[in-house]
Motif scaffolding. Structure first.
Motif, short mmCIF file in Angstrom:
data_model
loop_
_atom_site.label_atom_id
_atom_site.label_comp_id
_atom_site.label_asym_id
_atom_site.label_seq_id
_atom_site.Cartn_x
_atom_site.Cartn_y
_atom_site.Cartn_z
N THR A 353 21.76 33.91 45.18
CA THR A 353 21.18 32.75 44.51
C THR A 353 19.99 33.24 43.72
O THR A 353 19.04 33.78 44.30
N HIS A 354 20.07 33.10 42.40
CA HIS A 354 19.02 33.62 41.52
C HIS A 354 18.46 32.50 40.66
O HIS A 354 19.20 31.70 40.08
N HIS A 355 17.15 32.45 40.53
CA HIS A 355 16.50 31.53 39.60
C HIS A 355 16.44 32.17 38.22
O HIS A 355 16.21 33.37 38.09
N ARG A 356 16.64 31.33 37.20
CA ARG A 356 16.59 31.85 35.82
C ARG A 356 15.19 32.35 35.47
O ARG A 356 15.04 33.35 34.77
N TRP A 357 14.16 31.63 35.91
CA TRP A 357 12.78 32.05 35.65
C TRP A 357 12.06 32.18 36.99
O TRP A 357 11.41 31.23 37.45
N PRO A 358 12.16 33.34 37.64
CA PRO A 358 11.51 33.50 38.95
C PRO A 358 10.00 33.30 38.82
O PRO A 358 9.39 33.67 37.82
N SER A 359 9.41 32.71 39.86
CA SER A 359 7.99 32.42 39.82
C SER A 359 7.38 32.68 41.18
O SER A 359 8.01 32.46 42.21
N ALA A 360 6.12 33.15 41.17
CA ALA A 360 5.40 33.35 42.42
C ALA A 360 4.66 32.09 42.84
O ALA A 360 3.75 32.15 43.67
N GLY A 361 5.01 30.94 42.30
CA GLY A 361 4.38 29.69 42.67
C GLY A 361 3.27 29.31 41.72
O GLY A 361 3.12 29.90 40.65
N LYS A 492 17.64 43.73 28.89
CA LYS A 492 17.39 43.84 30.33
C LYS A 492 16.41 44.97 30.64
O LYS A 492 16.40 45.52 31.74
N GLY A 493 15.58 45.29 29.65
CA GLY A 493 14.44 46.17 29.85
C GLY A 493 13.17 45.35 29.94
O GLY A 493 13.21 44.13 30.13
N VAL A 494 12.03 45.99 29.78
CA VAL A 494 10.74 45.32 29.89
C VAL A 494 9.97 45.50 28.59
O VAL A 494 9.81 46.62 28.09
N SER A 495 9.50 44.39 28.03
CA SER A 495 8.65 44.40 26.84
C SER A 495 7.24 44.03 27.24
O SER A 495 7.02 43.27 28.19
N VAL A 517 17.14 46.08 34.34
CA VAL A 517 16.45 45.49 35.49
C VAL A 517 16.70 44.00 35.52
O VAL A 517 17.07 43.37 34.53
N GLN A 518 16.50 43.42 36.70
CA GLN A 518 16.54 41.97 36.87
C GLN A 518 15.17 41.38 36.53
O GLN A 518 14.15 42.08 36.48
N ASP A 519 15.16 40.06 36.31
CA ASP A 519 13.89 39.37 36.11
C ASP A 519 13.18 39.27 37.46
O ASP A 519 13.76 39.52 38.51
N GLY A 520 11.90 38.86 37.41
CA GLY A 520 11.09 38.83 38.61
C GLY A 520 10.26 40.10 38.71
O GLY A 520 10.25 40.79 39.73
N LEU A 521 9.54 40.42 37.61
CA LEU A 521 8.72 41.63 37.56
C LEU A 521 7.51 41.47 38.47
O LEU A 521 6.96 40.38 38.64
N ALA A 522 7.05 42.59 39.06
CA ALA A 522 5.86 42.61 39.89
C ALA A 522 4.82 43.50 39.22
O ALA A 522 5.11 44.66 38.90
N VAL A 523 3.62 42.98 39.00
CA VAL A 523 2.56 43.74 38.36
C VAL A 523 1.37 43.80 39.30
O VAL A 523 1.04 42.82 39.98
N SER A 524 0.70 44.95 39.37
CA SER A 524 -0.45 45.11 40.26
C SER A 524 -1.36 46.20 39.71
O SER A 524 -0.96 46.99 38.85
N LEU A 525 -2.59 46.23 40.22
CA LEU A 525 -3.57 47.26 39.88
C LEU A 525 -3.82 48.13 41.11
O LEU A 525 -3.91 47.62 42.23
N ASP A 526 -3.98 49.44 40.90
CA ASP A 526 -4.36 50.28 42.03
C ASP A 526 -5.88 50.45 42.05
O ASP A 526 -6.61 49.87 41.22
N ALA A 527 -6.39 51.23 43.00
CA ALA A 527 -7.83 51.37 43.17
C ALA A 527 -8.51 51.97 41.95
O ALA A 527 -9.70 51.73 41.71
N ALA A 528 -7.77 52.75 41.16
CA ALA A 528 -8.33 53.36 39.96
C ALA A 528 -8.22 52.47 38.73
O ALA A 528 -8.65 52.86 37.64
N GLY A 529 -7.62 51.28 38.88
CA GLY A 529 -7.48 50.37 37.74
C GLY A 529 -6.23 50.58 36.93
O GLY A 529 -6.07 49.94 35.88
N ALA A 530 -5.32 51.45 37.38
CA ALA A 530 -4.07 51.66 36.65
C ALA A 530 -3.14 50.46 36.84
O ALA A 530 -3.12 49.84 37.91
N VAL A 531 -2.36 50.15 35.80
CA VAL A 531 -1.45 49.00 35.82
C VAL A 531 -0.06 49.46 36.24
O VAL A 531 0.55 50.30 35.58
N HIS A 532 0.43 48.88 37.34
CA HIS A 532 1.76 49.22 37.86
C HIS A 532 2.71 48.05 37.60
O HIS A 532 2.36 46.89 37.83
#
Length: 660
Positions: A353-361, A492-495, A517-532
């Motif tokens: 079961t997949h949502h077309r526009w996944p959301s973290a709320g 199906k890549g990332v822009s 890739v599927q939709d539902g990207l996860a983005v975060s920062l590490d301790a050095a400020g790099a974007v993952h």
């Protein structure tokens, strides 16, 4: 959507054959395409005056069972009434195939009736009743004197209504009827009458009349949650034999009826909202979720065994059996679907079961006074709720911008100002007119204060058709003052597009790497400020750091992923186990999306749901389960001085807070 037949061909077919399609040589002047005023400040219906209700719109009998469950069942189990609308009669070829038996002559009226009976059996069991429980079957009058069948069943304070519009699936030349109706204004479709229905006369629908009928159903029932199919399925290439065997439209990963009905539904939602504004009424307060369809066949499966068994169990009474004595002479279900066939079918639709526009709320931010603010999409518009006391939320304030897809991305600048990102339905015209999506931005003028005007950020794709495939936006503000925005693209890549510290935006560019890739990207920062950036792919999770892809062995994930401080959290395919960095058990078994965040005081905190749909929080080495309060349509996580706060959106469209 599938390419429609040429207009002259459709009209010739329509004029020549009236059994399924009636032509209109001089069409009535059509209404302008439904539009939603993006200006903010409109009144919105209050949560205190509305009751929760789920309305879902499907193309065929069984689309809801295959693609919208378990979400639908969870809301039913929480006592939310359901209205389920089926646009086509589901008559297909008229053959109700019985495994191991010779084919019978086609009988479209009987096959449609048998599928409707299967739905009644399935939803009776979903309400906790015997599958052959009688329903009240009546005729519902729609605008223009058109009629639909409505079947109603109540039990223990719970209520389900099934509404059958009964449009045909095909013209007599095998053109797909509803996609042709979406494209051509000079076309009318004549409804099919299922055997045994209380309906005694066929009706006709053109484009405007179908949008109007769906909008009328929305106005009658005033749902607070709306489920639709996917209006913008993925581009999908492959061999023609496989495509035809799997009933996919040319070039896209879904059935053409699913796409057309979803577009009609979103047009009706827009008309419902625009008519309310025109008439001086409050904006109807509803949330939306669009569900992927045949997309499920192409990707790793995401339902764990327990959830899968429960979902497949709803298809067994729908499929029925020719030996059953259900009281319907035309048949007791869609016999090709019953028994163990949902689980043994090689297409595997039921297994995800997949949502077309996944959301973290809801998007969360902290006000200058320390209180929380939540942002979401209500009535196709961005809204803001303020926390007036711990756990007490204001009525929504309209921020405009509509019509918007349901997922908001957000970033908080160093000075505390909020940026909101959304996908806007810039055009949804039908009749071969524009069908366009764009990324839009709403920027706060001052911390905790008002917002500037909505601003368009364009689209990473250059054509409208490819631009419809963009995914849910995610963003992060880096320590250097830049804001990084990411979306899944048509390939199906990332822009990505980056906002400099001075507020200027750079161009769209594509992150390197050819794997999809599927939709539902996860983005975060590490301790050095790099974007993952992490994304679930076909063979493994993909990982980029500051725009460069990491060449590292990562696991395969069945669903969307989460990340905190650059560390990955995922569920293996068909598993409820959540795994953290290095494949360790993260202690949050369940189903669906996960949110991860990290603080110095609490370490990594995880938010998700269990197999029953209850909200789970793992913080400080302890697992907490939310067992009381309103149901959760979505939930978000905020770490602050008071510890971990979960803010969810209930089925009534109003936020709730949970601080375990």
């Amino acid at each position: 959507m599938t390419t429609a037949p040429r207009r002259r061909t459709v009209l010739a077919t329509a004029l020549a054959v009236t059994a399924a399609v009636a032509g209109c040589s001089v069409p009535e002047p059509r209404r302008t395409a439904p539009t939603v005023d993006p200006a903010p400040g409109k009144p919105i219906a209050s949560a205190r005056t509305r009751r929760s209700l789920l309305l879902q719109v499907a193309a065929h009998p069984d689309d809801d069972l295959y693609f919208m469950n378990p979400d639908t069942q969870r809301l039913l189990d929480s006592g939310i009434p359901l209205v389920s609308v089926y646009v086509t009669a589901g008559e297909h070829t008229g053959r109700n195939r019985i495994d191991g038996m010779p084919e019978t002559p086609p009988d479209r009226a009987a096959y449609s009736s048998a599928r409707h009976q299967g739905l009644r059996q399935s939803y009776a069991e979903a309400l906790g009743l015997p599958k052959f429980t009688p329903w009240r079957r009546e005729v519902l009058t729609l605008p223009g004197g058109r009629r639909a069948e409505v079947d109603t069943l109540t039990h223990g304070g719970r209520r389900t209504e099934l509404v059958f519009l009964n449009l045909p699936m095909h013209t007599t030349r095998r053109y797909m009827a509803v996609p042709a109706l979406w494209h051509d204004r000079a076309l009318e479709l004549r409804t099919h009458l299922p055997a045994g229905s209380p309906l005694t006369r066929s009706d006709t629908y053109d484009y405007d009349q179908l949008v109007g009928a769906l909008a009328d159903l929305l106005r009658r029932h005033r749902p607070t949650v709306v489920h639709t199919l996917d209006p913008d399925p993925d581009i999908q290439t492959g061999d023609e034999a496989t495509r035809k065997r799997d009933s996919e439209q040319p070039g896209y990963s879904d059935h053409g009826d699913h796409t057309a009905v979803a577009c009609f539904t979103w047009a009706a939602l827009s008309r419902w909202v625009s008519d309310a504004v025109r008439d001086g009424e409050p904006i109807p307060a509803f949330t939306t979720t669009a569900f992927r369809g045949y997309y499920n066949r192409h990707w790793p499966k995401n339902l764990p065994p327990r959830v899968l068994r429960e979902k497949a169990a709803r298809l067994v009474p729908y499929g029925g059996d020719p030996t059953w004595q259900c009281g319907n002479p035309s048949g007791c279900g869609d016999y090709g679907v019953g028994g163990d066939r949902p689980l043994t079918n090689r297409k595997g639709w039921v297994r995800s079961t997949h949502h077309r526009w996944p959301s973290a709320g809801p998007a969360l931010a902290q006000e200058p006074d320390g209180s929380l603010t939540a942002y979401g999409v209500l009535g196709l518009r961005a809204v803001r709720w303020r926390e007036t006391a711990p756990g007490v939320w204001s009525e929504p304030a309209d921020l405009g911008g509509g019509p918007l897809a349901p997922a908001l991305g957000s970033a908080v600048l160093g000075d505390g100002r909020v940026l909101l990102f959304a996908v806007r339905f810039a055009a949804l015209d039908g009749h071969g007119g524009p069908n366009r999506r764009e990324l839009v931005l709403l920027e706060q003028r001052s911390p905790g204060g008002p917002f500037l005007a909505w601003r368009g950020l364009g689209n990473p794709e250059r054509t409208d058709d490819r631009g419809r495939r963009v995914g849910a936006p995610v963003a992060v503000a880096a320590p250097d003052g830049r804001v990084h925005l990411f979306v899944r693209n048509a390939d199906k890549g990332v822009s990505t597009r980056v906002r400099a510290a001075d507020g200027t935006w750079g161009p769209w560019r594509t992150l390197p790497g050819a794997a999809e890739v599927q939709d539902g990207l996860a983005v975060s920062l590490d301790a050095a400020g790099a974007v993952h950036v992490h994304a679930a792919g076909r063979e493994s999770v993909r990982h980029w750091v500051d725009g460069a892809e990491r060449a590292e062995p990562l696991p395969l994930s069945g669903s969307t992923v989460a990340a905190a401080g650059g560390a990955l959290y995922h569920r293996p395919p068909a598993s409820g186990e959540l795994l953290g960095p290095g494949g360790d058990d993260a202690g949050l078994d369940g189903y669906g999306g996960v949110v991860a965040a990290r603080s110095a005081a609490l370490g990594t905190v995880l938010l998700g749901t269990d197999a029953h749909g209850r909200v789970l929080l793992r913080a400080g080495g302890r697992l907490h389960t939310r067992t009381t309060g309103p149901s959760a349509v979505s939930a978000a996580l905020r770490l602050g001085p008071r510890g971990a706060t979960v803010v969810g959106l209930g089925a009534d469209g109003h936020p709730w807070s949970w601080r375990p």
